[in-house]
Design a protein around this motif. Structure first.
Motif, PDB file in Angstrom:
ATOM      1  N   CYS A 228       0.976  -1.199   0.064  1.00 41.00           N
ATOM      2  CA  CYS A 228       0.001   0.165  -0.154  1.00 41.00           C
ATOM      3  C   CYS A 228       1.099   1.186   0.040  1.00 41.00           C
ATOM      4  O   CYS A 228       1.212   1.738   0.993  1.00 41.00           O
ATOM      5  CB  CYS A 228      -0.843   0.028   1.145  1.00 41.00           C
TER       6      CYS A 228
ATOM      7  N   GLY B  82      -0.181   4.126   2.171  1.00 38.06           N
ATOM      8  CA  GLY B  82      -0.333   4.104   3.307  1.00 38.06           C
ATOM      9  C   GLY B  82       1.055   3.777   4.124  1.00 38.06           C
ATOM     10  O   GLY B  82       1.504   4.200   5.183  1.00 38.06           O
TER      11      GLY B  82
ATOM     12  N   CYS C 249      -6.607   4.372   5.172  1.00 35.51           N
ATOM     13  CA  CYS C 249      -6.482   2.978   5.464  1.00 35.51           C
ATOM     14  C   CYS C 249      -5.615   2.730   6.981  1.00 35.51           C
ATOM     15  O   CYS C 249      -5.270   3.589   7.445  1.00 35.51           O
ATOM     16  CB  CYS C 249      -6.021   2.360   4.575  1.00 35.51           C
TER      17      CYS C 249
ATOM     18  N   CYS D  63      -3.181   0.238   6.880  1.00 35.56           N
ATOM     19  CA  CYS D  63      -1.881  -0.530   6.467  1.00 35.56           C
ATOM     20  C   CYS D  63      -0.579   0.022   7.098  1.00 35.56           C
ATOM     21  O   CYS D  63       0.182  -0.895   7.546  1.00 35.56           O
ATOM     22  CB  CYS D  63      -1.614  -0.303   4.891  1.00 35.56           C
TER      23      CYS D  63
HETATM   24 ZN   LIG Z   1      -3.533   0.993   2.937  1.00 36.05          ZN
END
Ligand SMILES: [Zn+2]
Ligand SMILES: Nc1nc2c(ncn2[C@@H]2O[C@H](COP(=O)(O)OP(=O)(O)OP(=O)(O)O)[C@@H](O)[C@H]2O)c(=O)[nH]1
Length: 376
Positions: free
Chosen positions: A231, A234, A242, A244
């Protein structure tokens, strides 16, 4: 729905694949590469009939035009062209026709739902019967693998030189046996100095997955494992949309603690951005989320599966590290099932929930309510 009338020019006539053509796996790899380059694909079916598909997003043949476009059922539904049965599988293919032939500049806003606010008026179009569904499905799957919009001009004029393949070639990509350990080296990290990075390579896939092994595997029990999917937003940029980044960090620290107690851990860092739809399609999904759609709806609206990760590759990585039983850090029971189905024994699911924030609360609620995540 009218029946599509397909006309075959000399170039699209009945013929079979050249006997000296590459293997299925190689044809599939060349097809993905062709889509990234904006080159058309020419699918030959068993009857020897050819269908040429030009990827709308990347096409370099800027003068190409076509009477038909191939799009996803989900996209057709938002254009009011698919019935509910077709739209039930959002990434199923649908063939559409407009009044005049589509140029690429007209085709792009039809292909990309993230452009709907900028291009609200389109059509009228009609859906036509699709009598080459396997080919169409393979094309949309190759688009997903290439990380581009699932949309094509069909048998275009001036589409350029095409890459030949068969619809079934896509399945040849599933061979995880070709993944090998390419290199390994000590990598002290913030969480612990006691870590080794193992890099994997497959001739079938340009993405280089890695595993960070924390602590030592000296008969020290079942490792704590986190399967983390890339990600960029993230992991690297600290996106708040998010969970992540915090999950990655917390997983590494949990494994470091485990190592201090004589145990060990493995972080699998899988290069499967956006749950397998790629970074650019994830950005389109984010743009749709800004318009009010949730994470699952946004993927579906793009005509992409909301879960497109390749879990057998993760299982193969564990196998190459000599790991067959794990304690898996996840809130996602489907991840446990996917790894079990790929031959990994999951002795324990370890909850991996981090505090939410105002930007990711809806994302996490959707994971809980629609994707079956066990989140409190
Ligand atoms: Zn993410
Ligand atoms: N398509 C899409 N992908 C997203 C979105 N938000 C995060 N991702 C991707 O989701 C992946 C992260 O999922 P994981 O953290 O493995 O989560 P999970 O399988 O849902 O469950 P856990 O193991 O419980 O975390 C990464 O590849 C992210 O890029 C989104 O809104 N849309």
């Amino acid at each position: 729905m009218g029946k599509a009338k397909r006309s075959y020019t000399a170039d699209h006539g009945v013929r079979s694949l050249n006997p000296s053509s590459p293997s299925p796996a190689r044809r599939a790899a060349l097809a993905v590469d062709a889509l990234r380059h904006g080159w058309p694909l020419r699918f030959l079916n068993e009857g020897g009939e050819a269908i040429t598909l030009l990827p709308v997003e990347t096409a370099i043949a800027t003068d190409a035009t076509s009477g038909n476009m191939l799009i996803s059922a989900a996209r057709a539904a938002t254009l009011k062209l698919a019935n509910q049965i077709e739209a039930a599988v959002p990434h199923a293919p649908v063939l559409i026709r407009g009044g005049d032939p589509f140029s690429l500049s007209e085709a792009l806003p039809i292909a990309d739902p993230a452009l709907d606010l900028r291009h609200p008026f389109k059509g009228p179009f009609r859906a036509e019967a699709l009598d080459w569904a396997d080919t169409a499905q393979a094309a949309l799957e190759l688009a997903r693998i290439a990380g581009i919009l699932p949309a094509f001009l069909v048998d275009p004029d001036q589409g350029g030189e095409a890459q030949e393949l068969l619809a079934g070639d896509v399945e040849a990509r599933a061979d995880t046996g070709l993944l090998k350990i390419a290199s390994r080296a000590r990598l002290p990290v913030h969480a612990t100095e006691e870590a080794e990075l193992v890099a994997f390579r497959s001739t079938e896939d340009m993405r280089e997955h890695v595993a960070l092994v924390i602590g030592r595997n000296e008969g020290s029990g079942t490792p704590l494992v986190r399967l983390h999917s890339e990600c960029l937003t993230g992991d690297v940029l600290g996106s708040l949309k998010c969970d992540c980044g915090p999950q990655l960090d917390a997983a590494l620290h949990a494994m470091a603690e485990e190592a201090k107690k004589g145990g060990w851990g493995v972080l699998l860092y899988m290069r499967q951005e956006g749950r397998g739809i790629g970074l650019i399609n994830k950005m389109r999904a984010y743009s749709l989320q800004d318009q009010g759609f949730d994470t699952v709806e946004a993927n579906q609206r793009l005509g992409l599966p909301d879960e497109a990760r390749d879990f057998p590759v993760a299982a193969r990585m564990l196998g190459l590290l000599g790991v067959d039983t794990i304690r898996l850090m996840t809130n996602n029971p489907a991840k446990v099932d996917a790894l079990e189905n790929a031959g990994v024994s999951v002795a324990e699911r370890v909850q991996h929930q981090l505090p939410d924030n105002p930007f990711n609360a809806r994302y996490l609620a959707t994971k809980r309510d629609k994707s079956g995540h066990l989140l409190k």
